[in-house]
Design an enzyme around this catalytic site. Structure first.
Site, mmCIF file in Angstrom:
data_model
loop_
_atom_site.group_PDB
_atom_site.id
_atom_site.type_symbol
_atom_site.label_atom_id
_atom_site.label_comp_id
_atom_site.label_asym_id
_atom_site.label_seq_id
_atom_site.Cartn_x
_atom_site.Cartn_y
_atom_site.Cartn_z
ATOM 1 N N HIS A 25 0.830 -1.221 0.000
ATOM 2 C CA HIS A 25 0.000 0.000 0.000
ATOM 3 C C HIS A 25 0.859 1.263 0.000
ATOM 4 C CE1 HIS A 25 -2.989 2.989 0.939
ATOM 5 N NE2 HIS A 25 -2.456 3.210 2.125
ATOM 6 N N HIS B 226 3.756 7.053 5.317
ATOM 7 C CA HIS B 226 2.558 7.739 5.806
ATOM 8 C C HIS B 226 1.766 6.951 6.850
ATOM 9 C CE1 HIS B 226 0.403 5.279 2.760
ATOM 10 N NE2 HIS B 226 -0.679 5.524 3.476
ATOM 11 N N GLU C 293 1.097 5.737 12.549
ATOM 12 C CA GLU C 293 -0.245 5.306 12.933
ATOM 13 C C GLU C 293 -0.316 3.821 13.262
ATOM 14 O OE1 GLU C 293 -4.687 5.228 10.882
ATOM 15 O OE2 GLU C 293 -3.221 6.731 10.248
ATOM 16 N N ASP C 294 0.454 2.990 12.534
ATOM 17 C CA ASP C 294 0.279 1.536 12.619
ATOM 18 C C ASP C 294 1.453 0.777 13.240
ATOM 19 O OD1 ASP C 294 -2.148 1.900 11.392
ATOM 20 O OD2 ASP C 294 -1.421 1.446 9.385
ATOM 21 N N ASP D 169 -3.364 8.472 -1.075
ATOM 22 C CA ASP D 169 -3.700 7.403 -0.130
ATOM 23 C C ASP D 169 -5.146 6.960 -0.325
ATOM 24 O OD1 ASP D 169 -3.605 5.708 2.165
ATOM 25 O OD2 ASP D 169 -4.406 7.329 3.400
#
Length: 629
Positions: free
Chosen positions: A59, A84, A88-89, A149
């Site tokens: 991704h 990006h 967050e992950d 995105d």
């Protein structure tokens, strides 16, 4: 390639496409930074998988490729695209990104990283949108990364649950597609709209797709004859060009069908022919457009008033082209777009296209957007879900210019009504607007305005905003004041959306309200799309079944060739065959053509479709349109 075959070699091959796209416009240091960003992201996401089962890193690579090839941005946005989702992950922090890749990359990553709070000012979706929009004050590239995105997420939405598909598709249609349009990224805007439509209303989408494919086969011979003649004319005069036949996409077709109140077969210009010429340092683009136009109209009849000159007057998003319509040998009007290679490229890259006006255009665009954001933020306050709606109303629409009787100009969003004009004059004028005079003619305040209209508003102290004004107004000022007034009134407890009036059997979606009641909407309802983009977590599945004891209002308009007993046949198909009562019937006959509008009550959408087909089967009936207003 299936998920099991995505090896490390394949992952690095895909990343290599990004580097190849950047090589010609990047320094050695920039190339090294991008390789470093990819390797960093690859390690951070190594144990993670997408919903599709693919390694997660595919991704970020795909987003970086969109940034590199489709948006043609620089090295720092490519690095941010690779990174990006890292903050967050994964356990990685934004401070770590700053240490490794610098302030600019860290800022871009921070903007596109969703906030994770215990309490949100508006909602999780709205707070994240606001965070992204606020970044415009500093760097527009953050929004472009978010668009890339979202584009890849939409391209791979098949793996998500239907409720998640609706949430993401609603956000896309309501927020991201208009944003792409405003930036001049027309190709991306079209793709986002159609992907959203595909997942929001799959049955309608697939039906229109089938109609388009059938249309292509039916028109094949006619269009080849028309285009062969164009080739013969232009080639014989030494014009260098390339020609493209473009069919309009399902979402565009669906929108026009609903706007114009026609069916597919009666919708004109379902495709267009684009003539693209190379740039020539010796001939201006405008002169070349006019030259080609002149040659074509010497050989084809031109439709009166069909010229749209976007060369001299570009759209606000920068789009340029010269449009007209020509009559083919088969007696059909064909839409023609004439443009240069630069204009075509600009429809792909918008304001990001490298040209002499780039800095000036982007500066003006950003200054306007920043002004709107300051105004909205200063008036909506903390916690209002009205923020995104205000930004969208104020800025995402193209503008029209209208005038007061004194000649003062006013700029309003496209599709504004006299209500917007009234509030533009003064808040008190808008709050008590009773009627309008448009170009000297009396009209409702809900009348749609066109570019160049001269408008005057009549007021009455006993008149106040009505519920349906919300769906008619477009400007931020009008919507804000209407909402403030209506919010002070006691709110009725609805269970069925009053805007789309869904009927059992239609494609519907439910939203759980704060009082735990569920509002049912049609899946193509503008209000449902708005809610899905702001409060997607409140979406709930609903079983909207037919109840024999409940009837719903419906309205049909039929067009037919006049004959004896036509009206009795139409009434018979509803009243006698299906035992349904007709509430209102209105007919107009002009030049042997009958237009008949029937208002009646039905139990379900299936029953409505039965009535539509029953009327279509009546001899001499040509068209039946279902109106849901």
């Amino acid at each position: 390639m299936c998920n099991q075959e995505i090896t490390e070699e394949e992952i690095r091959r895909r990343a290599g496409e990004v580097f190849s796209a950047m090589e010609s416009r990047s320094s050695l240091a920039e190339m090294q930074l991008m390789h470093k960003a990819f390797n960093f992201a690859y390690e951070a996401h190594r144990e993670q998988r997408r919903k599709t089962g693919e390694p997660y890193i595919v991704h970020p690579i795909a987003v970086a490729l969109i940034i590199a090839k489709e948006l043609q941005l620089g090295a720092e946005p490519v690095c941010a695209a690779f990174l990006h989702d890292v903050v967050e992950d994964t356990p990685c922090t934004n401070e770590k990104i700053r240490e490794q890749f610098g302030n600019d990359v860290a800022f871009l990553v921070k903007v596109v990283t969703k906030q994770n709070k215990t309490r949100y000012s508006m909602s999780k979706q709205l707070d994240n949108f606001k965070q992204m929009l606020d970044s415009v004050h500093y760097d527009i590239r953050a929004i472009l990364i978010k668009l890339a995105d979202r584009l890849h997420n939409m391209r791979t939405l098949d793996s998500m649950r239907p409720d998640k598909q609706m949430k993401i598709a609603g956000e896309t249609d309501y927020f991201y597609a208009p944003l792409a349009n405003r930036l001049g990224l027309y190709t991306i805007k079209i793709e986002l709209e159609n992907l959203s439509f595909r997942y929001r209303c799959p049955q309608i989408y697939n039906k229109i797709l089938q109609l388009i494919e059938a249309d292509k086969e039916k028109d094949r011979v006619r269009l080849k004859t028309f285009e062969d003649k164009i080739d013969e004319i232009l080639t014989s005069h030494g014009i260098r060009y390339r020609r493209e036949l473009a069919y309009k996409q399902p979402y565009n077709i669906w929108r026009k069908i609903n706007t114009l109140k026609v069916d597919f077969e009666h919708l004109e210009c379902r495709h267009f022919t684009r003539i693209v010429f190379p740039e020539d340092v010796y001939v201006s683009e405008k002169n070349m457009c006019l030259n080609i136009y002149s040659l074509l109209t010497d050989n084809f009849k031109e439709r009166p008033n069909s010229i749209v000159n976007y060369v001299d007057q570009p759209k606000q998003n920068g789009y340029q082209s010269f449009h007209t319509q020509l009559l083919s040998d088969y007696g059909v009007w064909e839409e023609i777009h004439i443009q240069s290679e630069r204009m075509t490229k600009k429809s792909h890259l918008g304001y990001m296209l490298e040209n002499g006006r780039r800095d000036k255009v982007i500066y003006e665009w950003l200054e306007t957007f920043r002004g709107v954001l300051r105004d909205v933020a200063g008036n909506t306050g903390e916690g209002g879900g009205f923020f995104i709606e205000s930004v969208r109303a104020s800025f995402y629409n193209d503008d029209i210019q209208v005038y007061t009787p004194e000649g003062r100009s006013m700029k309003l969003p496209k599709n504004s009504t006299a209500i917007d004009f009234a509030f533009g004059v003064h808040t008190e004028v808008g709050m008590h607007a009773k009627y309008a005079k448009i170009n000297g003619h009396l009209a409702s305040v809900k009348t749609l305005l066109k570019r160049g209209d001269c408008v005057e508003i009549g007021t009455d102290p006993n008149v106040w905003p009505q519920e349906d004004w919300v769906s008619k107004a477009k400007s931020y000022r009008a919507l804000r004041n209407i909402h403030i007034y209506l919010d002070k009134r006691p709110k009725p407890q609805y269970h069925r959306c009053p805007l789309c009036n869904p009927i059992p059997g239609e494609e519907v979606i439910g939203f759980r309200k704060e009082d735990e009641t569920i509002m049912v909407h049609r899946r193509d309802c503008a209000d449902a799309i708005s809610l899905a983009s702001q409060y997607g977590d409140s979406i709930v599945p609903v079983e909207y079944k037919e109840d024999p004891a409940v009837l719903y209002s419906a309205s049909l308009t039929a067009k037919a060739v006049d004959r004896q007993h036509l009206l009795s046949d139409i009434i018979d198909s509803i009243s006698n065959k299906l035992q349904l009562s007709i509430d209102e019937l209105h007919t107009v006959t002009e030049d042997e053509i009958v237009t008949c509008t029937i208002n009646f009550m039905v139990h379900s959408y299936k029953e409505l479709q039965t009535i539509v087909q029953s009327i279509l089967d009546i001899p001499d009936v040509d068209e039946v349109i279902y109106k849901n207003e």
